[in-house]
Design an enzyme around this catalytic site. Structure first.
Site: not given
Length: 451
Positions: A253, A374, A177
């Site tokens: 995450h 993000c 990721e």
């Protein structure tokens, strides 16, 4: 040895013209909660640009990363839909609307997932290394890495300074990721540091517990593979497992429960398994590289995991200021959460490393499950490397104005799921991206430009 002057450059994702609330990300509470709401691509893009401009004006080095081509007609063709582009979209809408929604996702705006980046001070060959994330846990995100790789290669093209690696094998054992599960600690950006890889599960070692409700997207094996590809030595790497219990509470995450910068880790008490061991290893390895590691732990009785997920307290940007103190960039949702805001008020009043908090309105992104952290990919660059970057992607007042005009020209004010069927949306997106590649001097990076 002389340490080269270096900077942390934040490359923020430019929100794409198909920004919509598809509710595609199982395990991301905000994404699922906003499903089917009407979005505003124009507002989302302008909120992101406003943050970039503000950081630029504060003196931070800021860049921009282009979005993906959406709808992804090629992906729909690979799943058996045939005919003209319009017919492919119409057939997908009629027979498999979830696939059309996935092909329209603008999730590449969250560039913390674009790649993992290792600065030249850490790597064996003295170059900055990039590995595009395969994002294979979610279909809509697994489509991104080929275009991401081309865009990154166009931004960081000088092979003397930059090395690019293809995404890891697109299988569950190597779920990657990107930088959302990667942090780097260092005394200064130009010195060798310690790269901190956080994983949710191991693909091959059953000794590591796994979450029971939501998927663990990052594997230990993926993190280890990226470290090998980047030529990182054992002395400069620490691996830590994310607490499975917090994954099951919506912490999909690591950057939803911890953020690091320089010598400081800002984390929730429940972020990791075996926290004391992890912090001790970070302290030891950074100390061997001349740094003084410091952990700022947020206790659960001050801020619960639930409040951390709702407010995205840890999905913040932790930035080093000229006076040596640190600035925390948080979303408006932190100010709206009484417990989180009380904690931040106490934190900045203390004599600790984090002295200031700035709040940004990123509602369009937040409703889809992505906050300030993000939206950016951090790249530490020395002066020579920074000069080798495609200068057209570095934010300036002129570029900010140009991109705002571009958004006004090409973006819709509102977008609902039913609008994704409109074949004109594809035309609008391609027209916008064709112009954007000229503004950012990227060349031909999109499938419609290449094929």
């Amino acid at each position: 040895m002389t340490v080269k002057k270096a900077y942390e450059v934040n490359f923020d994702g430019l929100v794409g013209p198909t920004h919509n609330y598809g509710g595609l990300s199982y395990g991301n509470v905000a994404s699922q909660g906003s499903s089917q709401q009407v979005s505003s691509p124009k507002e989302a893009a302008k909120q992101g640009l406003a943050k970039m401009k503000a950081l630029m004006e504060m003196g931070f080095k800021q860049g921009v990363l282009a979005p993906q081509e959406r709808p992804d007609v090629a992906a729909l063709r690979s799943l058996g839909f045939t005919g003209t582009d319009t017919q492919v979209i119409e057939k997908a809408a009629k027979d498999a609307m979830p696939l059309l929604v996935a092909s329209c996702s603008a999730s590449s705006m969250w560039t913390a997932n674009a790649a993992t980046v290792s600065p030249s001070a850490d790597t064996a060959d003295g170059r900055v290394h990039f590995t595009a994330a395969n994002l294979n846990c979610k279909f809509h995100r697994s489509l991104e890495h080929p275009t991401t790789s081309r865009i990154l290669a166009a931004m960081f093209a000088n092979q003397q300074h930059f090395a690019h690696h293809a995404a890891l094998p697109a299988v569950a054992q190597f779920g990657d990721e990107g930088a959302a599960n990667h942090t780097r600690f260092c005394k200064s950006y130009g010195e060798a540091g310690v790269e901190f890889f956080v994983f949710g599960r191991s693909a091959f070692d059953s000794r590591f517990p796994a979450p029971q409700r939501y998927p663990a997207r990052q594997t230990l094996e993926a993190s280890q593979a990226v470290a090998r590809l980047h030529g990182l030595g054992e002395a400069g790497v620490v691996y830590a497992q994310q607490n499975p219990a917090v994954i099951d509470q919506g912490v999909f995450h690591n950057d939803v429960i911890a953020v690091g910068n320089g010598e400081v880790l800002f984390h929730h008490e429940d972020a990791f398994l075996d926290t004391e061991k992890v912090l001790a290893e970070l302290h030891d390895k950074l100390g061997r590289r001349g740094g003084r590691f410091s952990a700022v732990c947020v206790p659960r009785d001050a801020v619960s995991v639930e409040d951390a997920v709702k407010s995205y307290l840890f999905n913040s940007q932790l930035l080093s200021q000229a006076d040596g103190s640190m600035l925390l960039i948080v979303p408006e949702e932190c100010r709206n959460n009484e417990r989180v805001w009380q904690y931040l008020s106490r934190l900045t009043a203390e004599d600790g490393p984090i002295r200031e908090v700035k709040v940004f309105d990123l509602k369009q992104s937040m409703q889809n499950g992505g906050g300030p952290a993000c939206l950016r990919l951090r790249v530490a660059l020395n002066e020579g490397e920074l000069n080798a970057v495609n200068s057209a992607v570095i934010m300036t007042p002129s570029l900010y104005d140009t991109l705002n005009v571009w958004v006004d020209k090409h973006y819709r004010d509102r977008l609902a799921e039913a609008d994704l069927v409109d074949p004109q949306l594809l035309v609008e997106c391609r027209s916008a991206l064709d112009e954007l590649t000229q503004i950012l001097k990227l060349g031909s990076v999109y499938p419609f430009q290449i094929n």
